[in-house]
Motif scaffolding. Structure first.
Motif, PDB file in Angstrom:
ATOM      1  N   GLY A   4      43.930 -19.074  22.355  1.00  0.00           N
ATOM      2  CA  GLY A   4      42.533 -19.687  22.582  1.00  0.00           C
ATOM      3  C   GLY A   4      42.291 -21.036  23.072  1.00  0.00           C
ATOM      4  N   SER A  62      37.208 -20.996  30.178  1.00  0.00           N
ATOM      5  CA  SER A  62      37.101 -19.395  29.892  1.00  0.00           C
ATOM      6  C   SER A  62      35.547 -19.087  29.652  1.00  0.00           C
ATOM      7  CB  SER A  62      37.490 -19.329  28.413  1.00  0.00           C
ATOM      8  OG  SER A  62      36.863 -19.974  27.434  1.00  0.00           O
ATOM      9  N   TRP A 100      40.952 -11.788  23.282  1.00  0.00           N
ATOM     10  CA  TRP A 100      41.070 -12.417  24.509  1.00  0.00           C
ATOM     11  C   TRP A 100      41.563 -11.676  25.544  1.00  0.00           C
ATOM     12  CZ3 TRP A 100      39.361 -17.214  25.817  1.00  0.00           C
ATOM     13  CH2 TRP A 100      39.077 -17.958  24.718  1.00  0.00           C
ATOM     14  N   GLY A 160      40.341 -17.501  31.002  1.00  0.00           N
ATOM     15  CA  GLY A 160      40.129 -16.634  29.894  1.00  0.00           C
ATOM     16  C   GLY A 160      39.036 -16.078  29.572  1.00  0.00           C
ATOM     17  N   GLU A 196      36.873 -14.447  26.443  1.00  0.00           N
ATOM     18  CA  GLU A 196      36.556 -14.432  24.889  1.00  0.00           C
ATOM     19  C   GLU A 196      35.755 -13.269  24.762  1.00  0.00           C
ATOM     20  OE1 GLU A 196      36.350 -17.081  21.104  1.00  0.00           O
ATOM     21  OE2 GLU A 196      35.489 -17.987  22.983  1.00  0.00           O
TER      22      GLU A 196
END
Length: 423
Positions: free
Chosen positions: A338, A346, A407, A419, A421
């Motif tokens: 993360g 992200s 993720w 990414g 999330e």
């Protein structure tokens, strides 16, 4: 513990001696026996930063050479703050400073040994200033400081036109008093700090001479700057903090990995304990093949290990390899992944809405401008979810694909990744 006679030569080779008092006298003192020395840290923030790390590592070098460290965390000076060019500091409450004192102490302690013949000692200057009356301070300390000398200090001189409070103007008296107190109570005869502290360092030397007629020593390390002369240690979000909650270990690692080619050798000398031969070999390798970034990789690995530990460094390296297609996503820590993805970029999706298909994911993440472009990326074999190539434009990831339950890693080609999330 035997003393290391090459200490000053090593410090000089590493570029850590920007200024000194009498260098020959200091060399003689360091050769004669274990010297008690101190370096101070003001808790003006909840964490130390890159500039402070120079002083911590220098303290360790002296202790490793057989000398005895006193680490001062300024519960008193932290209430005021050293003058700076940008204007008056915000004064923090006593409770805030007390909390930051404990945080800073906890950050310093792992770097030094508190056992053995030259065990480190933590001190707080609030202990000898908290009960001092104004009259005693002015009579015993203030009388030794000519105002013309104080006005000549660079930071003070630059602040005279815009204005400087008596509080910040008097900071040099407090820091100098620290040296006198440690000299009297603990036999400390050496202080060091950053070159921006040179006026304060020499103020302490002079106070000990004037008040007690004794000769003591000081040296300053250089400020760490980029090739353009600006200060190092800044990231896009501000200072490069040692606290992992303020600067993630991944961001910390990436900072060192991305330093300028021209600065690699200098930073390896200052921030690592690698021996001279190994650093010079890395410099030679870097000069011959800079594109391999051997110097930056060694710098990032060694400094991150010093600050965050070998296990965290290994997790970061595994995450970096995985993000560029070189490893399995399944074994990665969700926290480390993360942090890496937030640095790289992200997006967040609401789990309640369900996971969208790969085309919409590529568009949402900014890896494609439209579904049509995303479809071409997939059909041409350039789309990956968690390092697995996706060939079906209608593919929809499942909750089982979420690394750490949170993720997805999308990649377009070899180097472009983002990414997702899912919260």
């Amino acid at each position: 513990m035997p003393l290391d006679p090459s200490l000053l030569d090593d410090l000089a080779w590493r570029g850590l001696l920007a200024h000194t008092t009498d260098l020959d006298a200091l060399r003689e003192a360091l050769a004669a026996g274990s010297v008690r020395y101190y370096v101070g840290f003001d808790p003006t923030a909840p964490s130390l930063h890159l500039g402070n790390l120079v002083q911590i590592l220098t303290a360790r070098r002296l202790q490793d050479a057989g000398h005895t460290p006193y680490l001062l965390v300024g519960g008193a000076t932290g209430m005021i703050g050293d003058p700076r060019d940008s204007g008056e500091r915000t004064l923090n409450s006593a409770d805030t400073v007390a909390d930051w004192v404990q945080r800073v102490r906890a950050q310093i302690e792992p770097f030094l040994s508190f056992e053995g013949d030259n065990a480190a000692t933590m001190v707080n200057n609030l202990d000898w200033t908290g009960g001092l009356s104004v009259i005693d301070f002015l009579r015993d300390i203030g009388k030794h400081f000519p105002v013309n000398r104080m006005l000549a200090r660079d930071t003070v001189r630059r602040r005279l036109e815009s204005g400087i409070s008596y509080t910040e103007f008097s900071y040099v008296l407090l820091q100098s008093m620290d040296y006198l107190a440690l000299f009297r109570d603990h036999g400390v005869t050496l202080q060091f700090g950053g070159s921006d502290q040179w006026g304060n360092l020499t103020g302490g030397v002079e106070l000990v001479r004037r008040a007690d007629g004794a000769s003591v020593h000081a040296f300053a390390t250089p400020l760490i700057t980029k090739t353009d002369g600006t200060k190092y240690g800044k990231t896009e979000g501000g200072a490069l903090w040692l606290d992992p909650d303020l600067t993630s270990p991944y961001a910390f690692f990436q900072f060192w990995l991305n330093v300028e080619d021209e600065k690699v050798g200098e930073l390896l000398r200052i921030f690592t304990f690698l021996p001279r031969a190994e650093i010079e070999a890395l410099e030679a390798q870097h000069a011959e093949k800079p594109f391999l970034r051997a110097g930056q990789k060694a710098l990032a690995e060694h400094v991150t290990t010093l600050v965050h530990g070998a296990e965290e460094t290994a997790r970061i390296q595994a995450a970096s390899a995985a993000l560029f297609g070189g490893g399995d996503m399944g074994g990665l820590s969700a926290d480390t992944l993360g942090a890496a993805l937030r640095e790289a970029g992200s997006v967040r999706l609401d789990r309640a809405d369900g996971l969208p298909g790969v085309l919409d994911l590529l568009v949402s993440a900014g890896l494609a401008k439209s579904r049509g472009e995303a479809r071409r990326t997939v059909t041409e074999g350039g789309a990956y979810v968690n390092n697995v190539r996706v060939t079906d434009p209608d593919h929809v990831p499942s909750s089982d694909d979420l690394v750490g339950g949170t993720w997805l890693v999308l990649r377009k080609g070899k180097k472009s990744f983002k990414g997702v999330e899912v919260v």
